[in-house]
Design a protein around this motif. Structure first.
Motif, PDB file in Angstrom:
ATOM      1  N   MET A   1       0.851  -1.194   0.000  1.00  0.00           N
ATOM      2  CA  MET A   1       0.000   0.000   0.000  1.00  0.00           C
ATOM      3  C   MET A   1       0.889   1.246   0.000  1.00  0.00           C
ATOM      4  N   THR A   2       0.579   2.181  -0.895  1.00  0.00           N
ATOM      5  CA  THR A   2       1.310   3.439  -0.961  1.00  0.00           C
ATOM      6  C   THR A   2       0.326   4.598  -0.979  1.00  0.00           C
ATOM      7  N   ALA A   3       0.888   5.824  -0.959  1.00  0.00           N
ATOM      8  CA  ALA A   3       0.038   7.015  -0.999  1.00  0.00           C
ATOM      9  C   ALA A   3      -0.725   7.132  -2.309  1.00  0.00           C
ATOM     10  N   TYR A   4      -0.334   6.356  -3.322  1.00  0.00           N
ATOM     11  CA  TYR A   4      -1.004   6.440  -4.617  1.00  0.00           C
ATOM     12  C   TYR A   4      -2.159   5.443  -4.733  1.00  0.00           C
ATOM     13  N   ASP A   5      -2.376   4.612  -3.736  1.00  0.00           N
ATOM     14  CA  ASP A   5      -3.431   3.611  -3.799  1.00  0.00           C
ATOM     15  C   ASP A   5      -4.771   4.216  -3.398  1.00  0.00           C
ATOM     16  N   PHE A   6      -5.765   4.064  -4.239  1.00  0.00           N
ATOM     17  CA  PHE A   6      -7.115   4.495  -3.901  1.00  0.00           C
ATOM     18  C   PHE A   6      -8.095   3.765  -4.809  1.00  0.00           C
ATOM     19  N   GLU A   7      -9.327   3.694  -4.385  1.00  0.00           N
ATOM     20  CA  GLU A   7     -10.366   3.026  -5.147  1.00  0.00           C
ATOM     21  C   GLU A   7     -11.269   4.074  -5.800  1.00  0.00           C
ATOM     22  N   VAL A   8     -11.546   3.901  -7.076  1.00  0.00           N
ATOM     23  CA  VAL A   8     -12.481   4.765  -7.793  1.00  0.00           C
ATOM     24  C   VAL A   8     -13.767   3.978  -8.028  1.00  0.00           C
ATOM     25  N   PRO A   9     -14.906   4.427  -7.488  1.00  0.00           N
ATOM     26  CA  PRO A   9     -16.164   3.719  -7.746  1.00  0.00           C
ATOM     27  C   PRO A   9     -16.443   3.647  -9.246  1.00  0.00           C
ATOM     28  N   HIS A  10     -17.000   2.522  -9.662  1.00  0.00           N
ATOM     29  CA  HIS A  10     -17.205   2.294 -11.097  1.00  0.00           C
ATOM     30  C   HIS A  10     -18.039   3.408 -11.721  1.00  0.00           C
ATOM     31  N   HIS A  11     -19.038   3.916 -11.008  1.00  0.00           N
ATOM     32  CA  HIS A  11     -19.928   4.917 -11.595  1.00  0.00           C
ATOM     33  C   HIS A  11     -19.257   6.278 -11.742  1.00  0.00           C
TER      34      HIS A  11
ATOM     35  N   PRO B   1      13.623  -7.774 -20.093  1.00  0.00           N
ATOM     36  CA  PRO B   1      12.743  -6.881 -19.328  1.00  0.00           C
ATOM     37  C   PRO B   1      13.367  -5.498 -19.206  1.00  0.00           C
ATOM     38  N   TYR B   2      12.528  -4.492 -19.210  1.00  0.00           N
ATOM     39  CA  TYR B   2      13.013  -3.114 -19.121  1.00  0.00           C
ATOM     40  C   TYR B   2      13.058  -2.664 -17.676  1.00  0.00           C
ATOM     41  N   ARG B   3      14.246  -2.301 -17.223  1.00  0.00           N
ATOM     42  CA  ARG B   3      14.439  -1.760 -15.875  1.00  0.00           C
ATOM     43  C   ARG B   3      13.807  -2.663 -14.812  1.00  0.00           C
ATOM     44  N   ASP B   4      14.007  -3.973 -14.939  1.00  0.00           N
ATOM     45  CA  ASP B   4      13.485  -4.946 -13.973  1.00  0.00           C
ATOM     46  C   ASP B   4      11.966  -4.932 -13.876  1.00  0.00           C
ATOM     47  N   SER B   5      11.288  -4.437 -14.902  1.00  0.00           N
ATOM     48  CA  SER B   5       9.832  -4.384 -14.895  1.00  0.00           C
ATOM     49  C   SER B   5       9.246  -5.769 -15.126  1.00  0.00           C
ATOM     50  N   GLN B   6       8.074  -5.995 -14.557  1.00  0.00           N
ATOM     51  CA  GLN B   6       7.329  -7.223 -14.817  1.00  0.00           C
ATOM     52  C   GLN B   6       6.382  -7.066 -16.006  1.00  0.00           C
ATOM     53  N   ARG B   7       6.283  -5.839 -16.544  1.00  0.00           N
ATOM     54  CA  ARG B   7       5.336  -5.534 -17.610  1.00  0.00           C
ATOM     55  C   ARG B   7       5.997  -5.140 -18.910  1.00  0.00           C
ATOM     56  N   LEU B   8       7.074  -4.382 -18.815  1.00  0.00           N
ATOM     57  CA  LEU B   8       7.651  -3.729 -19.982  1.00  0.00           C
ATOM     58  C   LEU B   8       8.900  -4.463 -20.453  1.00  0.00           C
ATOM     59  N   TRP B   9       9.105  -4.429 -21.782  1.00  0.00           N
ATOM     60  CA  TRP B   9      10.228  -5.127 -22.391  1.00  0.00           C
ATOM     61  C   TRP B   9      10.966  -4.206 -23.353  1.00  0.00           C
TER      62      TRP B   9
ATOM     63  N   HIS C   1       3.088   0.147  -9.081  1.00  0.00           N
ATOM     64  CA  HIS C   1       4.183   0.436  -8.165  1.00  0.00           C
ATOM     65  C   HIS C   1       5.539   0.409  -8.866  1.00  0.00           C
ATOM     66  N   GLU C   2       5.545   0.875 -10.103  1.00  0.00           N
ATOM     67  CA  GLU C   2       6.789   0.983 -10.854  1.00  0.00           C
ATOM     68  C   GLU C   2       7.393   2.361 -10.643  1.00  0.00           C
ATOM     69  N   ARG C   3       8.695   2.420 -10.584  1.00  0.00           N
ATOM     70  CA  ARG C   3       9.324   3.733 -10.544  1.00  0.00           C
ATOM     71  C   ARG C   3       9.220   4.362 -11.936  1.00  0.00           C
ATOM     72  N   PRO C   4       9.131   5.677 -12.002  1.00  0.00           N
ATOM     73  CA  PRO C   4       9.069   6.326 -13.313  1.00  0.00           C
ATOM     74  C   PRO C   4      10.302   6.006 -14.150  1.00  0.00           C
ATOM     75  N   TYR C   5      10.129   5.919 -15.440  1.00  0.00           N
ATOM     76  CA  TYR C   5      11.274   5.683 -16.311  1.00  0.00           C
ATOM     77  C   TYR C   5      11.429   6.845 -17.275  1.00  0.00           C
ATOM     78  N   GLU C   6      12.551   6.826 -18.015  1.00  0.00           N
ATOM     79  CA  GLU C   6      12.902   7.958 -18.867  1.00  0.00           C
ATOM     80  C   GLU C   6      11.871   8.175 -19.965  1.00  0.00           C
ATOM     81  N   GLU C   7      11.525   9.452 -20.194  1.00  0.00           N
ATOM     82  CA  GLU C   7      10.649   9.839 -21.284  1.00  0.00           C
ATOM     83  C   GLU C   7      11.267  11.042 -22.005  1.00  0.00           C
ATOM     84  N   TYR C   8      11.080  11.100 -23.297  1.00  0.00           N
ATOM     85  CA  TYR C   8      11.679  12.168 -24.104  1.00  0.00           C
ATOM     86  C   TYR C   8      11.030  13.508 -23.765  1.00  0.00           C
TER      87      TYR C   8
END
Length: 235
Positions: A1-11, A110-118, A203-210
């Protein structure tokens, strides 16, 4: 759990652009925190100009959104050497993914040890933007219930194609509001930040963007601070 965790109701999720609900782009909600007393104001984005004053500077990100989804691959950030960061979608990714137009995407690492990005090599494409323009569609997620044209994912000041996902903080601006800000003595400046597909929810750290910060914009920021104005950056 981090400060960025919150629930948005579907509606309360944004299932479609405000315009398709009969509203304007600037009819979305705006939350303002006043530094001097920590008070909170609930408003609409159309009220934004009244929170600014002459001498303030609004810095706009003029990146434009690409149709960066092709089948089950989301294209994100270009890398040196002709490589690109991609996000395979839909289960365990194969190392080689076939795409329309006799194009293959080879996942290298994998990109920057990510579980999602390659980090991937794309074969059969000489101009990735042209390829995406022909075969791609905007990146969307499960709460968006149907497809919308690419224009729905652009800000009114977008003129530098390169973002994988829309810089959505700027979507609520209208051309009329930009005129209103200028008439109130608020100055406008531009920069470019091409958004990728990084995810705070994962919960990924930000990565480089142009990004590009023109000299003129840097000068505008300096002058605004010298005259006591505020600098408001639009994501």
């Amino acid at each position: 759990m981090t400060a960025y965790d919150f629930e948005v109701p579907h509606h309360l999720e944004a299932h479609e652009p405000a315009e398709l609900r009969g509203d304007g782009r600037d009819d979305v909600r705006l939350l303002v925190t006043r530094r001097q007393d920590d008070s909170i104001v609930h408003a609409h984005f159309r009220d934004f100009p009244r929170f600014l004053r002459a001498g303030d500077l609004v810095v706009l990100n003029v990146t434009a959104t690409l149709p960066a989804a092709v089948n089950n691959v989301h294209f994100s950030t270009p890398l040196p050497g002709g490589l690109v960061v991609v996000e395979p979608r839909g289960g365990d990714p194969a190392r080689v993914i076939a795409l329309p137009g006799d194009v293959t995407v080879t996942l290298l690492a994998p990109y920057r040890d990510s579980q999602r990005l390659w980090i991937a090599h794309v074969q059969g494409v000489t101009d990735l933007r042209a390829y995406l323009a022909r075969y791609g569609r905007p990146i969307t997620y499960s709460y968006v219930e149907r497809s919308f044209p690419l224009d729905a994912y652009q800000t009114v000041f977008a003129d530098a194609p390169g973002s994988a996902e829309m810089p959505s903080a700027g979507r609520a601006f209208t051309r009329a509001m930009l005129v209103c800000l200028r008439r109130r003595g608020v100055r406008l400046a531009k920069l470019v930040l091409h958004a990728g597909v990084a995810s705070l929810e994962a919960h990924e750290r930000p990565y480089e963007e142009y990004y590009e910060v023109p000299v003129r914009t840097a000068d505008e920021v300096r002058r605004a601070k010298e005259r006591g104005g505020r600098v408001i950056a639009v994501g």
